[in-house]
Design an enzyme around this catalytic site. Sequence first.
Site, PDB file in Angstrom:
ATOM      1  N   GLU A  60       0.824  -1.203   0.000  1.00  0.00           N
ATOM      2  CA  GLU A  60       0.000   0.000   0.000  1.00  0.00           C
ATOM      3  C   GLU A  60       0.862   1.258   0.000  1.00  0.00           C
ATOM      4  O   GLU A  60       0.598   2.201  -0.761  1.00  0.00           O
ATOM      5  CB  GLU A  60      -0.909   0.032   1.238  1.00  0.00           C
ATOM      6  CG  GLU A  60      -1.863  -1.126   1.336  1.00  0.00           C
ATOM      7  CD  GLU A  60      -1.335  -2.279   2.181  1.00  0.00           C
ATOM      8  OE1 GLU A  60      -2.149  -2.931   2.846  1.00  0.00           O
ATOM      9  OE2 GLU A  60      -0.106  -2.536   2.168  1.00  0.00           O
ATOM     10  N   CYS A  88      -2.795  -3.014   7.361  1.00  0.00           N
ATOM     11  CA  CYS A  88      -2.389  -2.979   8.765  1.00  0.00           C
ATOM     12  C   CYS A  88      -2.602  -1.551   9.293  1.00  0.00           C
ATOM     13  O   CYS A  88      -3.036  -0.665   8.554  1.00  0.00           O
ATOM     14  CB  CYS A  88      -0.924  -3.386   8.890  1.00  0.00           C
ATOM     15  SG  CYS A  88       0.227  -2.165   8.183  1.00  0.00           S
ATOM     16  N   CYS A  91      -0.579   1.147   7.277  1.00  0.00           N
ATOM     17  CA  CYS A  91      -1.144   1.402   5.955  1.00  0.00           C
ATOM     18  C   CYS A  91      -2.511   2.066   6.048  1.00  0.00           C
ATOM     19  O   CYS A  91      -2.833   2.945   5.234  1.00  0.00           O
ATOM     20  CB  CYS A  91      -1.195   0.112   5.155  1.00  0.00           C
ATOM     21  SG  CYS A  91       0.465  -0.519   4.793  1.00  0.00           S
TER      22      CYS A  91
END
Length: 154
Positions: A60, A88, A91
Amino acid sequence: MSWANLSADGAMVQALALARQATEHGDVPVGAVVLDPDGTVIGTGFNTREALGDPTGHAEVNALRTAAEACGSWRLEGCTLVVTLEPCTMCAGAIVAARLSRLVFGAFDEKAGAVGSLWDVVRDRRLNHRPEVISGIRAEESTALLRQFFASHR
């Protein structure tokens, strides 16, 4: 199926191809694509943590960097991030900071996901920006890539 879902599905096919590239470098197979408001790809990325020794080398983040460079701005308003795995916390924070309009992801990440699994960073009402979220696009393919990768590393 709406145009956005058709566009997201095609972008997910590209993200899955990028995820496969990550495994060539020993990285977890996660790929990401950024689409501009017209549906044109303006950024791509895959995991490069192992290849570059960079803890921020997530798909990302790499895709957001290339998209911001292509746009000449860190503000990616109107853009969509399509990624094979639920982001996560790092990101998810980057998605909010970039002002993305939409996040599309494939598989849920029960161990580290921050878009519904463990946390829901991108929809936290305390933040100044909340993108639309679409999940489960080609989730089975994303999950299969991850299972295959981790099975070969056990």
